[in-house]
Design a protein around this motif. Structure first.
Motif, PDB file in Angstrom:
ATOM      1  N   THR A 159       0.831  -1.212   0.000  1.00 19.14           N
ATOM      2  CA  THR A 159       0.000   0.000   0.000  1.00 19.14           C
ATOM      3  C   THR A 159       0.858   1.250   0.000  1.00 19.14           C
ATOM      4  OG1 THR A 159      -1.765  -1.152   1.210  1.00 19.14           O
ATOM      5  CG2 THR A 159      -1.799   1.262   1.233  1.00 19.14           C
ATOM      6  N   PHE A 160       1.841   1.312   0.898  1.00 19.84           N
ATOM      7  CA  PHE A 160       2.667   2.517   0.986  1.00 19.84           C
ATOM      8  C   PHE A 160       3.566   2.671  -0.236  1.00 19.84           C
ATOM      9  CE2 PHE A 160       2.158   2.102   5.789  1.00 19.84           C
ATOM     10  CZ  PHE A 160       1.160   3.069   5.818  1.00 19.84           C
ATOM     11  N   ALA A 161       4.081   1.558  -0.761  1.00 22.01           N
ATOM     12  CA  ALA A 161       4.953   1.650  -1.935  1.00 22.01           C
ATOM     13  C   ALA A 161       4.197   2.284  -3.102  1.00 22.01           C
ATOM     14  CB  ALA A 161       5.473   0.269  -2.321  1.00 22.01           C
ATOM     15  N   PHE A 162       2.959   1.858  -3.328  1.00 24.39           N
ATOM     16  CA  PHE A 162       2.188   2.394  -4.457  1.00 24.39           C
ATOM     17  C   PHE A 162       1.786   3.845  -4.220  1.00 24.39           C
ATOM     18  CE2 PHE A 162      -1.821   3.413  -6.534  1.00 24.39           C
ATOM     19  CZ  PHE A 162      -1.507   3.120  -7.858  1.00 24.39           C
ATOM     20  N   PHE A 163       1.174   4.131  -3.071  1.00 27.70           N
ATOM     21  CA  PHE A 163       0.595   5.455  -2.868  1.00 27.70           C
ATOM     22  C   PHE A 163       1.644   6.516  -2.559  1.00 27.70           C
ATOM     23  CE2 PHE A 163      -3.302   2.985  -2.508  1.00 27.70           C
ATOM     24  CZ  PHE A 163      -4.157   3.769  -3.280  1.00 27.70           C
ATOM     25  N   TRP A 164       2.741   6.159  -1.904  1.00 27.96           N
ATOM     26  CA  TRP A 164       3.803   7.149  -1.706  1.00 27.96           C
ATOM     27  C   TRP A 164       4.466   7.479  -3.031  1.00 27.96           C
ATOM     28  CZ3 TRP A 164       6.375   5.000   3.401  1.00 27.96           C
ATOM     29  CH2 TRP A 164       5.555   5.353   4.486  1.00 27.96           C
ATOM     30  N   LEU A 165       4.636   6.465  -3.902  1.00 25.79           N
ATOM     31  CA  LEU A 165       5.164   6.723  -5.242  1.00 25.79           C
ATOM     32  C   LEU A 165       4.186   7.610  -6.017  1.00 25.79           C
ATOM     33  CD1 LEU A 165       7.197   6.225  -7.528  1.00 25.79           C
ATOM     34  CD2 LEU A 165       5.878   4.152  -8.112  1.00 25.79           C
ATOM     35  N   HIS A 166       2.905   7.301  -5.912  1.00 23.52           N
ATOM     36  CA  HIS A 166       1.865   8.083  -6.573  1.00 23.52           C
ATOM     37  C   HIS A 166       1.942   9.539  -6.116  1.00 23.52           C
ATOM     38  CE1 HIS A 166      -2.276   9.595  -7.247  1.00 23.52           C
ATOM     39  NE2 HIS A 166      -2.334   8.712  -8.242  1.00 23.52           N
ATOM     40  N   SER A 167       2.075   9.762  -4.825  1.00 19.79           N
ATOM     41  CA  SER A 167       2.136  11.119  -4.277  1.00 19.79           C
ATOM     42  C   SER A 167       3.402  11.843  -4.737  1.00 19.79           C
ATOM     43  CB  SER A 167       2.083  11.079  -2.743  1.00 19.79           C
ATOM     44  OG  SER A 167       0.854  10.529  -2.294  1.00 19.79           O
ATOM     45  N   ALA A 168       4.526  11.154  -4.715  1.00 19.90           N
ATOM     46  CA  ALA A 168       5.793  11.777  -5.118  1.00 19.90           C
ATOM     47  C   ALA A 168       5.760  12.199  -6.582  1.00 19.90           C
ATOM     48  CB  ALA A 168       6.954  10.812  -4.866  1.00 19.90           C
ATOM     49  N   LEU A 169       5.259  11.317  -7.447  1.00 18.00           N
ATOM     50  CA  LEU A 169       5.173  11.647  -8.866  1.00 18.00           C
ATOM     51  C   LEU A 169       4.176  12.776  -9.114  1.00 18.00           C
ATOM     52  CD1 LEU A 169       5.202   8.032 -10.367  1.00 18.00           C
ATOM     53  CD2 LEU A 169       7.055   9.721 -10.455  1.00 18.00           C
ATOM     54  N   TRP A 170       3.072  12.747  -8.387  1.00 23.44           N
ATOM     55  CA  TRP A 170       2.058  13.787  -8.531  1.00 23.44           C
ATOM     56  C   TRP A 170       2.630  15.143  -8.120  1.00 23.44           C
ATOM     57  CZ3 TRP A 170      -3.566  13.122  -6.243  1.00 23.44           C
ATOM     58  CH2 TRP A 170      -4.398  14.105  -6.798  1.00 23.44           C
ATOM     59  N   PHE A 171       3.332  15.168  -7.001  1.00 21.73           N
ATOM     60  CA  PHE A 171       3.939  16.421  -6.552  1.00 21.73           C
ATOM     61  C   PHE A 171       4.902  16.955  -7.617  1.00 21.73           C
ATOM     62  CE2 PHE A 171       7.378  18.825  -4.636  1.00 21.73           C
ATOM     63  CZ  PHE A 171       6.692  19.741  -3.844  1.00 21.73           C
ATOM     64  N   TYR A 172       5.735  16.074  -8.137  1.00 19.05           N
ATOM     65  CA  TYR A 172       6.721  16.492  -9.130  1.00 19.05           C
ATOM     66  C   TYR A 172       6.032  17.078 -10.356  1.00 19.05           C
ATOM     67  CZ  TYR A 172      10.030  16.025 -12.995  1.00 19.05           C
ATOM     68  OH  TYR A 172      10.806  16.261 -14.106  1.00 19.05           O
ATOM     69  N   ARG A 173       5.034  16.374 -10.905  1.00 17.51           N
ATOM     70  CA  ARG A 173       4.395  16.841 -12.131  1.00 17.51           C
ATOM     71  C   ARG A 173       3.580  18.112 -11.905  1.00 17.51           C
ATOM     72  NH1 ARG A 173       5.764  17.632 -16.516  1.00 17.51           N
ATOM     73  NH2 ARG A 173       6.706  15.564 -16.411  1.00 17.51           N
ATOM     74  N   GLU A 174       2.847  18.168 -10.802  1.00 20.28           N
ATOM     75  CA  GLU A 174       2.015  19.336 -10.536  1.00 20.28           C
ATOM     76  C   GLU A 174       2.881  20.565 -10.258  1.00 20.28           C
ATOM     77  OE1 GLU A 174      -1.152  19.806  -7.180  1.00 20.28           O
ATOM     78  OE2 GLU A 174      -2.102  18.693  -8.838  1.00 20.28           O
ATOM     79  N   TYR A 175       3.973  20.353  -9.556  1.00 17.70           N
ATOM     80  CA  TYR A 175       4.880  21.462  -9.266  1.00 17.70           C
ATOM     81  C   TYR A 175       5.506  21.986 -10.564  1.00 17.70           C
ATOM     82  CZ  TYR A 175       8.899  23.997  -7.393  1.00 17.70           C
ATOM     83  OH  TYR A 175       9.839  24.968  -7.111  1.00 17.70           O
ATOM     84  N   ARG A 176       5.940  21.064 -11.425  1.00 13.17           N
ATOM     85  CA  ARG A 176       6.523  21.472 -12.707  1.00 13.17           C
ATOM     86  C   ARG A 176       5.512  22.222 -13.565  1.00 13.17           C
ATOM     87  NH1 ARG A 176      10.807  18.633 -15.092  1.00 13.17           N
ATOM     88  NH2 ARG A 176      10.233  19.866 -16.938  1.00 13.17           N
ATOM     89  N   ASP A 177       4.296  21.698 -13.644  1.00  9.80           N
ATOM     90  CA  ASP A 177       3.282  22.336 -14.484  1.00  9.80           C
ATOM     91  C   ASP A 177       2.897  23.708 -13.948  1.00  9.80           C
ATOM     92  OD1 ASP A 177       3.358  20.161 -16.085  1.00  9.80           O
ATOM     93  OD2 ASP A 177       1.298  19.487 -15.713  1.00  9.80           O
ATOM     94  N   ARG A 178       2.850  23.845 -12.636  1.00  6.81           N
ATOM     95  CA  ARG A 178       2.516  25.148 -12.069  1.00  6.81           C
ATOM     96  C   ARG A 178       3.625  26.157 -12.350  1.00  6.81           C
ATOM     97  NH1 ARG A 178      -1.681  25.891  -8.696  1.00  6.81           N
ATOM     98  NH2 ARG A 178      -0.619  27.611  -7.607  1.00  6.81           N
ATOM     99  N   LYS A 179       4.867  25.715 -12.275  1.00  6.21           N
ATOM    100  CA  LYS A 179       5.975  26.625 -12.572  1.00  6.21           C
ATOM    101  C   LYS A 179       5.919  27.096 -14.023  1.00  6.21           C
ATOM    102  CE  LYS A 179      10.109  26.352 -11.194  1.00  6.21           C
ATOM    103  NZ  LYS A 179      11.517  25.927 -10.923  1.00  6.21           N
TER     104      LYS A 179
END
Length: 543
Positions: A233-253
């Motif tokens: 559970t943590f492996a999937f959702f923490w990876l999901h959160s990390a990738l989401w943060f990276y992409r959303e942060y990049r797109d906002r910039k």
């Protein structure tokens, strides 16, 4: 003591180590039962130094070397405690000493030498349990993994200690028919505390361990399964959160990740000045609040026991009023959480019963996961890696559906295991005792999973990702700005706009007091959640 004061004043403690030891012994003695006045003669103490050591023939009593004088202590103590000495001589400890086994326990091993105290108050019960563990280290470790042992680690005497089960001066090996823990006597022993104890108590494993597959297969399997569930559970959702943060942060910039519709661009007669979308009714919001408060309360009261060996746990337990009061608080919170759970079940049952012919099990308005959710998740990962555009979501996203259904799984696991331990007599009347061992494992591990998931993944999805930071108050006001809703739930927005139903959901922005109250409530719950997460992490690390 006066002489020791002079030594300390001169700073010569290191040169007078023997005197330091004597002072320690005297201070321990002065706080002991032996130093108190006798009941039959208040002018005399219960025992003085020469009663134990003699007067003119004092010899060293070396515990570490297990000297002859030390091993003779039962006979010395027996001059006053003759009845206890007779019992001790028939015990496994007494017989081993008589056979020359210097590793066997004598009086001072359990009661100490100079600081002999009460054995039935909380401090004494905890101290004697630690004394037992000084010889029986493995047994103490497994005992401390049980609820009885965790409460003991917190410094409380309420729960069963070693001698409550095994006896004290008459203790025998477990396979001895005279032992209170022999299989033929165990139920009667359990009934000393659990008056309604039934047959299942006999097979409870008070010293079971998850590390011995051959001896405790049920515990090993339960632990292995829960650890696998946690890791997956943590492996999937923490990876999901990390990738989401990276992409959303990049797109906002880069200015890509912005709402794509402005309310002022809609016809005035359509919006009538209303700028927000009504997403949650008051009943949804109330259920969320009750559930959140219940879960946080359950977490606080639960981890204080689960991580009893942490440095912070005793302080929190004292603030809660002790294990008994904490137990009541825990159960009240459990009732609150179960109440939300069962009300939702009843609501669904009524709704399905009334509309069973036309009820939409799947589709855009259903919380039941479907093929579209899998497609959305794949599209989301493609966006994470820059392989496609951000997917348009419908009324409920796939992560919202997971957040919704996860408590149902958690309620089943945590709720059932909690009820088993809440009503042990009823449970043991039809289930074997090892079920309690398994229930304790899955209850604690699933609670850990729920707490860490909520305060990391759920908080990230709804509060901490770049588009939401520092918080989203939608669940507290029930309203979300229309342009934000269109950006995050575009498929539903376009469907409602095309059907002409969007107008039904348009509402005014929350008033300033409403917005401030929602922000304060959200900030409070987030702060509490992060505090609990910190305690869980410290407890997990053994700090």
């Amino acid at each position: 003591l006066e002489e020791w004061g002079k030594v300390q004043a001169e700073g010569a403690e290191g040169e007078n180590a023997t005197l330091s030891t004597v002072v320690d012994h005297i201070q321990s003695y002065m706080d002991s039962l032996h130093a108190r006045p006798r009941l039959d003669d208040q002018s005399r103490t219960n025992a003085t130094c020469h009663d134990c050591h003699g007067s003119h023939d004092i010899r060293p009593v070396d515990r570490e070397a297990r000297s002859d004088n030390y091993m003779n202590l039962p006979n010395v103590c027996g001059t006053c405690h003759a009845d206890v000495l007779e019992q001790y001589r028939t015990s496994v400890h007494g017989r081993e000493v008589a056979n020359g086994n210097t590793a066997a326990a004598v009086c001072a091993d359990c009661h100490s030498r100079h600081g002999v105290g009460e054995v039935h108050d909380a401090e004494g019960r905890v101290a004697i349990t630690a004394s037992c563990g000084s010889c029986h280290k493995d047994s103490l470790q497994t005992y401390e993994n049980t609820y009885h042992g965790k409460v003991t680690r917190l410094g409380y005497g309420e729960t069963a200690k070693c001698y409550d089960c095994h006896g004290s001066h008459l203790i025998q090996r477990v396979d001895d028919p005279a032992s209170s823990m022999h299989v033929d006597n165990r139920l009667e022993t359990c009934q000393n505390c659990h008056e309604g104890a039934t047959a299942g108590f006999v097979t409870f494993q008070p010293h079971g361990t998850t590390h011995d597959r051959e001896k405790y297969p049920q515990m090993w399997f339960a632990s292995t399964f829960m650890i696998g569930l946690l890791i997956g559970t943590f492996a999937f959702f923490w990876l999901h959160s990390a990738l989401w943060f990276y992409r959303e942060y990049r797109d906002r910039k880069e200015g890509k990740n912005r709402p794509h519709v402005m309310v002022e661009e809609l016809p005035a007669e359509f919006t009538q000045g209303k700028t927000h979308f009504r997403r949650f009714t008051k009943w949804w919001r109330l259920a969320h609040l009750v559930g959140a408060v219940s879960i946080m309360t359950l977490t606080l009261t639960g981890i204080s026991v689960l991580y009893a060996d942490s440095s912070w746990a005793p302080y929190v337990m004292r603030l809660l009023g002790g294990p008994e009061t904490a137990g009541y608080i825990h159960r009240v919170a459990a009732i609150g959480f179960m109440g939300v759970f069962f009300i939702r079940l009843i609501y669904f049952a009524i709704r399905i019963g009334r509309n069973w012919r036309t009820f939409e099990w799947f589709g855009p308005n259903s919380l039941v996961p479907g093929l579209q959710d899998l497609q959305d998740a794949i599209a989301m990962f493609r966006w994470f890696f820059g392989l496609g555009p951000r997917p348009a979501m419908d009324r409920f996203t796939y992560w919202e559906k997971f957040d919704y259904w996860a408590p149902f799984w958690g309620m089943t696991i945590i709720g059932l295991s909690g009820l088993m331990m809440w009503f042990p007599e009823a449970t043991a009347s039809f289930l074997p005792g090892w079920v309690f061992n398994v229930a304790a494992i899955v209850h604690g591990e699933e609670a850990f999973l729920a707490a860490v998931f909520l305060f990391t993944v759920h908080f990230f999805n709804n509060h901490f990702r770049p588009d939401k930071f520092p918080q989203d108050t939608t669940m507290f006001t029930g309203r979300v700005p229309l342009e934000i809703y269109k950006h995050e739930h575009r498929r539903e927005y376009e469907r409602l706009l095309a059907s002409g139903e969007l107008e039904k959901y348009l509402v005014d922005a929350p008033s300033a007091p409403q917005a401030q109250s929602a922000s304060l409530l959200g900030a409070t719950l987030i702060t509490i959640g992060l505090t609990l997460l910190t305690l869980v992490i410290l407890g997990f690390l053994g700090i």
